[in-house]
Design a protein around this motif. Sequence first.
Motif, PDB file in Angstrom:
ATOM      1  N   ASN A 205      -4.438  -1.045  57.662  1.00 58.59           N
ATOM      2  CA  ASN A 205      -3.870  -0.827  58.998  1.00 58.59           C
ATOM      3  C   ASN A 205      -2.941   0.379  59.093  1.00 58.59           C
ATOM      4  OD1 ASN A 205      -5.084  -3.103  60.387  1.00 58.59           O
ATOM      5  ND2 ASN A 205      -3.733  -4.394  59.158  1.00 58.59           N
ATOM      6  N   LYS A 206      -3.143   1.372  58.210  1.00 60.15           N
ATOM      7  CA  LYS A 206      -2.295   2.569  58.234  1.00 60.15           C
ATOM      8  C   LYS A 206      -2.922   3.739  58.969  1.00 60.15           C
ATOM      9  CE  LYS A 206       0.186   1.489  53.941  1.00 60.15           C
ATOM     10  NZ  LYS A 206       0.506   1.952  52.555  1.00 60.15           N
ATOM     11  N   THR A 207      -4.253   3.764  59.080  1.00 56.32           N
ATOM     12  CA  THR A 207      -4.914   4.900  59.712  1.00 56.32           C
ATOM     13  C   THR A 207      -6.069   4.454  60.602  1.00 56.32           C
ATOM     14  OG1 THR A 207      -6.286   5.180  57.718  1.00 56.32           O
ATOM     15  CG2 THR A 207      -4.350   6.610  57.933  1.00 56.32           C
ATOM     16  N   LEU A 208      -6.289   5.249  61.661  1.00 55.18           N
ATOM     17  CA  LEU A 208      -7.417   5.093  62.564  1.00 55.18           C
ATOM     18  C   LEU A 208      -8.294   6.331  62.425  1.00 55.18           C
ATOM     19  CD1 LEU A 208      -8.683   3.633  65.186  1.00 55.18           C
ATOM     20  CD2 LEU A 208      -7.383   5.351  66.451  1.00 55.18           C
ATOM     21  N   TRP A 209      -9.607   6.126  62.269  1.00 57.31           N
ATOM     22  CA  TRP A 209     -10.557   7.223  62.091  1.00 57.31           C
ATOM     23  C   TRP A 209     -11.545   7.207  63.247  1.00 57.31           C
ATOM     24  CZ3 TRP A 209     -11.095  10.060  57.180  1.00 57.31           C
ATOM     25  CH2 TRP A 209     -10.052   9.767  56.277  1.00 57.31           C
TER      26      TRP A 209
ATOM     27  N   ALA B 297     -16.924  16.312  63.111  1.00 55.88           N
ATOM     28  CA  ALA B 297     -15.837  15.933  62.206  1.00 55.88           C
ATOM     29  C   ALA B 297     -15.349  14.538  62.550  1.00 55.88           C
ATOM     30  CB  ALA B 297     -14.680  16.921  62.322  1.00 55.88           C
ATOM     31  N   VAL B 298     -14.595  13.976  61.627  1.00 54.00           N
ATOM     32  CA  VAL B 298     -13.895  12.725  61.881  1.00 54.00           C
ATOM     33  C   VAL B 298     -12.400  13.028  61.879  1.00 54.00           C
ATOM     34  CG1 VAL B 298     -13.980  12.067  59.418  1.00 54.00           C
ATOM     35  CG2 VAL B 298     -13.559  10.323  61.161  1.00 54.00           C
ATOM     36  N   PHE B 299     -11.703  12.618  62.956  1.00 55.88           N
ATOM     37  CA  PHE B 299     -10.265  12.840  63.087  1.00 55.88           C
ATOM     38  C   PHE B 299      -9.507  11.597  62.618  1.00 55.88           C
ATOM     39  CE2 PHE B 299     -11.949  16.020  65.986  1.00 55.88           C
ATOM     40  CZ  PHE B 299     -11.148  17.121  65.689  1.00 55.88           C
ATOM     41  N   VAL B 300      -8.320  11.834  62.063  1.00 55.12           N
ATOM     42  CA  VAL B 300      -7.531  10.761  61.467  1.00 55.12           C
ATOM     43  C   VAL B 300      -6.183  10.668  62.174  1.00 55.12           C
ATOM     44  CG1 VAL B 300      -6.661   9.791  59.309  1.00 55.12           C
ATOM     45  CG2 VAL B 300      -8.611  11.379  59.260  1.00 55.12           C
ATOM     46  N   TYR B 301      -5.831   9.452  62.602  1.00 55.12           N
ATOM     47  CA  TYR B 301      -4.559   9.197  63.282  1.00 55.12           C
ATOM     48  C   TYR B 301      -3.788   8.134  62.505  1.00 55.12           C
ATOM     49  CZ  TYR B 301      -6.607  11.674  67.270  1.00 55.12           C
ATOM     50  OH  TYR B 301      -7.181  12.628  68.083  1.00 55.12           O
ATOM     51  N   SER B 302      -2.479   8.296  62.441  1.00 48.64           N
ATOM     52  CA  SER B 302      -1.642   7.298  61.782  1.00 48.64           C
ATOM     53  C   SER B 302      -1.429   6.110  62.710  1.00 48.64           C
ATOM     54  CB  SER B 302      -0.296   7.902  61.385  1.00 48.64           C
ATOM     55  OG  SER B 302       0.395   8.365  62.540  1.00 48.64           O
ATOM     56  N   LEU B 303      -1.227   4.950  62.115  1.00 53.80           N
ATOM     57  CA  LEU B 303      -0.903   3.735  62.855  1.00 53.80           C
ATOM     58  C   LEU B 303       0.460   3.223  62.419  1.00 53.80           C
ATOM     59  CD1 LEU B 303      -4.331   1.829  62.778  1.00 53.80           C
ATOM     60  CD2 LEU B 303      -3.261   2.923  64.754  1.00 53.80           C
ATOM     61  N   PRO B 304       1.243   2.679  63.359  1.00 58.14           N
ATOM     62  CA  PRO B 304       0.864   2.342  64.747  1.00 58.14           C
ATOM     63  C   PRO B 304       1.122   3.451  65.762  1.00 58.14           C
ATOM     64  CG  PRO B 304       3.016   1.432  64.264  1.00 58.14           C
ATOM     65  CD  PRO B 304       2.562   2.089  62.992  1.00 58.14           C
ATOM     66  N   ASP B 305       1.655   4.627  65.348  1.00 54.80           N
ATOM     67  CA  ASP B 305       2.131   5.611  66.322  1.00 54.80           C
ATOM     68  C   ASP B 305       1.056   6.549  66.862  1.00 54.80           C
ATOM     69  OD1 ASP B 305       1.726   7.017  63.993  1.00 54.80           O
ATOM     70  OD2 ASP B 305       3.798   7.673  63.747  1.00 54.80           O
ATOM     71  N   LEU B 306      -0.165   6.515  66.297  1.00 53.46           N
ATOM     72  CA  LEU B 306      -1.284   7.331  66.766  1.00 53.46           C
ATOM     73  C   LEU B 306      -0.977   8.826  66.721  1.00 53.46           C
ATOM     74  CD1 LEU B 306      -2.608   5.168  69.755  1.00 53.46           C
ATOM     75  CD2 LEU B 306      -3.619   5.425  67.470  1.00 53.46           C
ATOM     76  N   LYS B 307      -0.333   9.263  65.648  1.00 55.15           N
ATOM     77  CA  LYS B 307      -0.069  10.682  65.417  1.00 55.15           C
ATOM     78  C   LYS B 307      -1.250  11.292  64.653  1.00 55.15           C
ATOM     79  CE  LYS B 307       4.153  10.732  67.134  1.00 55.15           C
ATOM     80  NZ  LYS B 307       4.499  11.493  68.353  1.00 55.15           N
TER      81      LYS B 307
END
Length: 306
Positions: free
Chosen positions: A211-215, A223-233
């Motif tokens: 639960n640390k990253t959203l892809w 490409a696949v982009f990577v966002y941090s969770l929970p802040d969606l950075k």
Amino acid sequence: KVVEVIKGIESPEVVRFSPDGSRLYITSRSEDVLDVRDRKSGKQIKKVPLSGWANDAQVTSDGKLIVICIRNTGTEAVDAGALDIIDAKSLEKIKSIPVKRGLHDVALTGDGKFAAAGSPGGHFITVFDLQKMEIAWELPYDQGVLPLIIESNPDGSGHRIFANLNETNGFSVVDFATHKEVDRIKNPDEPKGFTPGCEGISHGIGIAPDNKTLWTNSRPANAVFVYSLPDLKLMGHVSLPETAVPGKANRGGGPAWITFTPDSKTVYVSTCGTKSITAIDVQAMKELTRIPVHEMPDRISTLLLP
């Protein structure tokens, strides 16, 4: 690497696993059935009749239910859909919950109490109560809904839904408690310049098991982009394989679906145009290898074998 090929299934849509890894649950375009197979032997256990053409499927964490998106029930209503619910013990369909348009992908809350499914043609997300076996709520959109994923709270209840939309290079953010869209995240403009290769703009979204990253995939960026969770950075992106076209510029590979190893160390992305799966190191955000699979890969799943 490829270690086994299961043949004799025309146009398979998805394969999912029982929690103990003993069974495969497979849907296909060729038959309105759930094909249940023994994983070790590959032998068919049963074909469970479904209410129509099946797309995605998921299995509850306790292994008791299999929920299946029905894209078209074949009724008089155009593109009418349903969520079929199968009892994993009896291998019988115990409920079919109708919706007004076909369903594409489905995700479950961690506690297995709710399912969310999106409709490309109907422009909505439907959330189902799997205990009452009825529709809990529905959220309309201005465009079609493609792959989606549920972010669960520590107790397994639903927190947010992240959904790809067919005209958006990015994803929608839905608050599970209020049933409202609270944000729409746009992927960066760079990289860009790739033709989609397959239908949809952003197609494929997943949350690492820790639960640390959203892809989330982007076909214009290939490409696949990577966002941090929970802040969606935004953390960065990983470029994916390109499709070579003789005498012309390369096209995008058409990134499709996403799956992870249970330890969150590796993420896999299917690319339908290159007939391959890309394995990526989650922490380093670097490609590890490309796995050729000979035919166009769609939905992919991960099972950790002992």
